[in-house]
Design an enzyme around this catalytic site. Structure first.
Site, mmCIF file in Angstrom:
data_model
loop_
_atom_site.group_PDB
_atom_site.id
_atom_site.type_symbol
_atom_site.label_atom_id
_atom_site.label_comp_id
_atom_site.label_asym_id
_atom_site.label_seq_id
_atom_site.Cartn_x
_atom_site.Cartn_y
_atom_site.Cartn_z
ATOM 1 N N MET A 17 0.849 -1.194 0.000
ATOM 2 C CA MET A 17 0.000 0.000 0.000
ATOM 3 C C MET A 17 0.888 1.249 0.000
ATOM 4 O O MET A 17 2.036 1.201 0.426
ATOM 5 C CB MET A 17 -0.894 0.016 1.249
ATOM 6 N N GLU A 89 -7.032 -3.111 -7.712
ATOM 7 C CA GLU A 89 -7.171 -3.929 -6.484
ATOM 8 C C GLU A 89 -7.623 -5.354 -6.790
ATOM 9 O O GLU A 89 -8.506 -5.893 -6.099
ATOM 10 C CB GLU A 89 -8.196 -3.280 -5.545
ATOM 11 N N CYS A 145 9.192 3.640 3.847
ATOM 12 C CA CYS A 145 8.943 3.161 5.211
ATOM 13 C C CYS A 145 8.702 4.360 6.145
ATOM 14 O O CYS A 145 9.511 5.286 6.180
ATOM 15 C CB CYS A 145 10.140 2.349 5.695
HETATM 16 ZN ZN LIG Z 1 12.034 0.748 7.847
#
Ligand SMILES: [Zn+2]
Length: 200
Positions: A17, A89, A145
């Site tokens: 995602m 999706e 991240c």
């Molecule tokens: Zn990370």
């Protein structure tokens, strides 16, 4: 990459995602619209979430779509005039989606799909490995991240503020569910069964 190739193939846009998969699907669809190609866009309707007949990216780009509950519904919309079928999706459809993509590509249709490659546990998402193997073209996107800002390949699921357990069901209706992009290092799955048995 598509030069001199007879049309009829499968291209998959995958990743976690927040990687921009839907954005990329819409980009490809719009480009083909400018070229006056005849395009059908489909989107699975999950549970009873409201049906809006639109695919919308996180950046609020949008394109009209047909909401479907089962993959086989696609067939009744496809006639000889259709050049392109796009499915957003796709991982939320039933497994028959794979065979339908194959059928459409064999008919000479360009099939563009987007879908998660992994579930929140970090494991392959249902039939996606099969679809990735059958596809002519795969674009694997990464996100960033939220913890360490390196490329993220996993979707972290958070239930009521904590990392979701390995055995929490994939679809948990009504829970305070949220998601983040995480890298291999920062992805957390409490109660994940013992792995690396070969080391023992
Ligand atoms: Zn990370």
């Amino acid at each position: 990459m598509y030069l001199n190739q007879k049309e009829g193939w499968i291209e998959v846009i995958t990743g976690p995602m927040f990687a921009g998969k839907t954005e990329e699907l819409i980009r490809r669809v719009k480009r083909l619209e400018y070229a006056k190609r005849n395009i059908l866009v489909f989107k699975p309707v999950i549970d009873n979430r409201y049906s809006d007949n639109e695919v919308v990216s996180h950046n609020h780009n949008r394109t009209r779509s047909i909401d479907i509950k089962k993959a086989s519904e696609i067939i009744k919309y496809v006639d000889d005039l259709v050049d392109v079928v796009a499915i957003d999706e796709i991982q939320f459809l039933d497994e028959e989606a794979v065979e339908i993509c194959e059928y459409l590509a064999d008919k000479g249709i360009r099939v563009i799909v987007s879908g998660l490659d992994r579930d929140f546990r970090g494991e392959p998402f249902s039939f996606m490995p099969k679809l990735l193997a059958l596809a002519e073209y795969v674009t694997k996107l990464s996100a960033i991240c939220v913890k360490c800002h390196t490329p993220a390949t996993r979707t972290q699921r958070i239930i009521n503020g904590k990392p979701a357990n390995y055995d929490d069901p994939i679809i948990l209706v009504g829970a305070q569910d949220s998601y983040e992009a995480r890298c291999r290092e920062c992805h957390e799955v409490p109660n994940k069964p013992d792995r690396y048995k070969f080391l023992k």
